[in-house]
Design a protein around this motif. Structure first.
Motif, short mmCIF file in Angstrom:
data_model
loop_
_atom_site.label_atom_id
_atom_site.label_comp_id
_atom_site.label_asym_id
_atom_site.label_seq_id
_atom_site.Cartn_x
_atom_site.Cartn_y
_atom_site.Cartn_z
N ALA A 20 43.02 -50.53 -52.53
CA ALA A 20 43.86 -49.35 -52.79
C ALA A 20 44.25 -49.29 -54.26
O ALA A 20 44.27 -48.22 -54.86
CB ALA A 20 45.11 -49.39 -51.92
N THR A 21 44.53 -50.45 -54.84
CA THR A 21 44.90 -50.50 -56.26
C THR A 21 43.77 -49.97 -57.13
O THR A 21 43.97 -49.11 -57.98
CB THR A 21 45.22 -51.95 -56.67
OG1 THR A 21 46.21 -52.44 -55.79
CG2 THR A 21 45.70 -52.02 -58.10
N SER A 35 41.28 -48.12 -56.22
CA SER A 35 41.02 -46.73 -55.92
C SER A 35 42.00 -45.82 -56.66
O SER A 35 41.61 -44.86 -57.29
CB SER A 35 41.15 -46.51 -54.41
OG SER A 35 41.20 -45.14 -54.14
N SER A 36 43.31 -46.17 -56.59
CA SER A 36 44.30 -45.28 -57.20
C SER A 36 44.18 -45.30 -58.72
O SER A 36 44.37 -44.27 -59.35
CB SER A 36 45.71 -45.68 -56.77
OG SER A 36 45.98 -46.98 -57.23
N HIS A 37 43.84 -46.45 -59.31
CA HIS A 37 43.76 -46.51 -60.77
C HIS A 37 42.51 -45.82 -61.28
O HIS A 37 42.52 -45.21 -62.33
CB HIS A 37 43.82 -47.96 -61.23
CG HIS A 37 45.18 -48.56 -60.99
ND1 HIS A 37 45.44 -49.89 -61.12
CD2 HIS A 37 46.33 -47.97 -60.62
CE1 HIS A 37 46.71 -50.11 -60.84
NE2 HIS A 37 47.26 -48.97 -60.52
N SER A 86 41.18 -43.30 -59.86
CA SER A 86 41.21 -41.87 -59.53
C SER A 86 41.67 -41.03 -60.72
O SER A 86 41.41 -39.85 -60.76
CB SER A 86 42.14 -41.64 -58.35
OG SER A 86 43.47 -41.92 -58.75
N TRP A 137 44.76 -40.18 -61.77
CA TRP A 137 46.12 -39.64 -61.82
C TRP A 137 47.05 -40.60 -62.54
O TRP A 137 47.93 -40.18 -63.29
CB TRP A 137 46.65 -39.33 -60.42
CG TRP A 137 47.42 -40.46 -59.78
CD1 TRP A 137 46.96 -41.38 -58.92
CD2 TRP A 137 48.82 -40.77 -59.98
NE1 TRP A 137 47.95 -42.27 -58.57
CE2 TRP A 137 49.11 -41.91 -59.20
CE3 TRP A 137 49.85 -40.21 -60.74
CZ2 TRP A 137 50.38 -42.49 -59.16
CZ3 TRP A 137 51.12 -40.80 -60.70
CH2 TRP A 137 51.37 -41.92 -59.91
N TYR A 138 46.84 -41.91 -62.37
CA TYR A 138 47.75 -42.90 -62.95
C TYR A 138 47.67 -42.84 -64.48
O TYR A 138 48.68 -42.90 -65.17
CB TYR A 138 47.36 -44.29 -62.43
CG TYR A 138 48.48 -45.31 -62.51
CD1 TYR A 138 49.37 -45.48 -61.46
CD2 TYR A 138 48.64 -46.11 -63.63
CE1 TYR A 138 50.40 -46.40 -61.53
CE2 TYR A 138 49.66 -47.05 -63.70
CZ TYR A 138 50.54 -47.19 -62.64
OH TYR A 138 51.55 -48.12 -62.72
N GLY A 174 49.32 -39.85 -65.63
CA GLY A 174 50.75 -40.08 -65.42
C GLY A 174 51.37 -40.80 -66.59
O GLY A 174 52.47 -40.47 -67.05
#
Lengths: 447, 50
Positions: B4-5, B7-9, B11, B13-14, B17
């Motif tokens: 998940a880490t 994937s989210s990084h 992606s 958006w982070y 952000g």
């Protein structure tokens, strides 16, 4: 739309709703001079009008947290924006001071939106990125107060009625958008689990956990400090530094109000806009497993985030002492720099808290946020009373730090003392005694 | 969780952000500088000018 796209969309929606709500919450203060003039208010009446913005927050935030968990953030947000928008419009047509006071008292409950948005964001972001997400949400929203104070008088002059009318219409439009595009959570399972965990028993259980109480005190010394300073600082600068202002040429009442307001905004801007940065640092603490404080838990998966929370508490306490020192020197630039760093430390505190609270209380994020965010606003009422009660205006900050903040830090250290895991279920009464089917802690908690 | 880490990084958006919060921090610094300018110059508001 991709899941990530939706995720960012929901964050933008939540932050927009909070920005609007925060601007409405403090819009009355932005027009205090005009209202004072129109109704011939005395200073005491003005103080009551200013403090009334906080009166309903503790109870309503708590209630809203339960409603957000129960009915989902989008519905709760749309209804909050709808009724505050309607009352903002009504306040624009008030016929006397009593009508204005009552309608603005209702509009000021817009501050409850904080709880709804935190719950909304928690339902969409994962534990490893929630610090930044909550920081962006809350920091962007909080600056609504500063923006309102700076922009509303410039845009509308003394015509507060038009401002209240236009803000009300904007809130209604946002309510429709929230209802139409808001999605309660990233998965139906997560939403359903939160819904079934929003009972009165859950509420009683959450608000009697030592972890929740310690985090509430931490938020009272950061967010409570921030909102209290929003109300207090313009008056402080006018009273404490008037000779310096006059020497600079700010002599009329209007000129003094503008310069004092501009200086006070240093706190609001720094405390709001650095807040997301704190969420980012919270994520960094977690990723690098930084745990500098030996008297706090170091082994729980979420422990590094708690170490950042405590670091921020220490920074706030130190900066309160420095702010007193700066005031005592009578040096205005030193006072502003100290205030900027105090805002900076406050932002670290508010941002770090909400990197922890929704994760520790993932089962009941709305209830926990409502309790912590709601009760903490009481600080916003208490601190200015203390500042105003001491003979020397500058010493109130050091007094608050010594008699309130240091005990809060000790309570925090006690609640999150060393051990294998954080005992999130430790509190007054067990989950079995309160009648719950399961504890807050789960095997995966904090991972 | 590690997946998940990543994937989210990845992606994006982070990363955006972080850029966003850097801009916000810049605004806070500018506002502070403006306040300092007001008390050092006596300008930037009604009155002043000394």
């Amino acid at each position: 739309m991709t899941q990530n796209g939706t995720k960012v969309g929901q964050l933008v929606l939540a932050a927009s709703g909070f920005l609007m709500s925060f601007a409405m919450w403090f819009a009355t203060a932005a027009f205090s001079v005009a209202i004072m003039k129109e109704y011939g208010l005395e200073k005491a009446q003005l103080a009551i009008l200013a403090s009334s913005a906080m009166w309903l927050q503790p109870f309503f935030r708590q209630l809203t947290g339960v409603l957000a968990d129960r009915f989902g953030a989008p519905r709760t947000a749309a209804i909050a924006l709808l009724y505050t928008g309607l009352f903002s419009i009504l306040s624009a047509f008030s016929r006397n001071y009593t009508e204005l006071f009552i309608t603005r008292l209702v509009v000021a409950t817009a501050g409850i939106f904080f709880v709804i948005g935190i719950q909304h964001v928690t339902q969409w972001f994962e534990k490893n990125e929630i610090g930044l997400a909550q920081g962006i949400y809350a920091g962007t929203g909080n600056v609504g107060a500063g923006l309102g104070a700076l922009l509303l008088p410039r845009l509308y002059g003394l015509d507060y009625r038009s401002a209240f009318l236009h803000m009300g219409i904007l809130a209604l439009a946002l309510a429709v958008i929230y209802w139409r595009f808001g999605v309660a959570g990233i998965t139906a399972e997560r939403v359903a689990q939160t819904r079934t965990s929003a009972t009165a028993r859950d509420t009683v259980y959450v608000i009697t956990r030592f972890a929740a109480i310690a985090l509430m005190f931490q938020y009272a010394m950061t967010f409570g400090l921030e909102v209290g300073m929003n109300a207090w600082l313009p008056g402080y600068y006018r009273l404490a530094f008037q000779p310096q202002f006059e020497a600079l040429g700010y002599k009329s009442l209007e000129a003094l109000a503008i310069v004092a307001g501009s200086l006070a905004a240093v706190q609001s801007f720094n405390a709001s806009l650095w807040r997301p940065f704190s969420g980012f640092i919270s994520d960094l603490f977690l990723r690098n497993r930084w745990t500098p404080w030996p008297f706090l838990n170091r082994t729980d998966p979420i422990a590094p985030r708690l170490h950042w929370v405590f670091t921020s508490m220490l920074a706030v306490t130190i900066m309160m002492l420095v702010f007193t020192w700066a005031g005592l020197t009578g040096n205005l630039p030193f006072s502003i720099i100290a205030l900027a760093f105090l805002g900076f430390a406050t932002a670290f505190g508010t941002g770090s808290n909400f990197g922890v609270t929704p994760v520790l209380f993932r089962k009941n994020p709305g209830i926990a946020t409502g309790f912590i965010g709601g009760m903490a606003t009481i600080g916003g009422v208490i601190y200015p009373l203390i500042y105003g009660s001491v003979p020397n205006l500058h010493t109130g900050y050091a007094l608050v730090a010594a008699v309130i903040f240091i005990p809060f830090m000790l309570i925090f250290a006690l609640a999150f003392r060393p051990g294998k895991r954080i005992e999130v279920d430790s509190g007054l009464g067990s989950w079995q005694a309160i009648g719950l089917s399961s504890p807050l802690a789960e095997p995966s908690q904090g991972d | 969780m590690n997946q998940a880490t990543e994937s989210s990084h990845n992606s994006g958006w982070y990363r955006y952000g972080i850029i966003f919060i850097a801009i916000e921090a810049g605004i806070a610094i500018l506002q502070t500088i403006f306040a300092l300018y007001m008390v050092l110059s006596g300008a930037g508001g009604i009155g002043g000018g000394h």
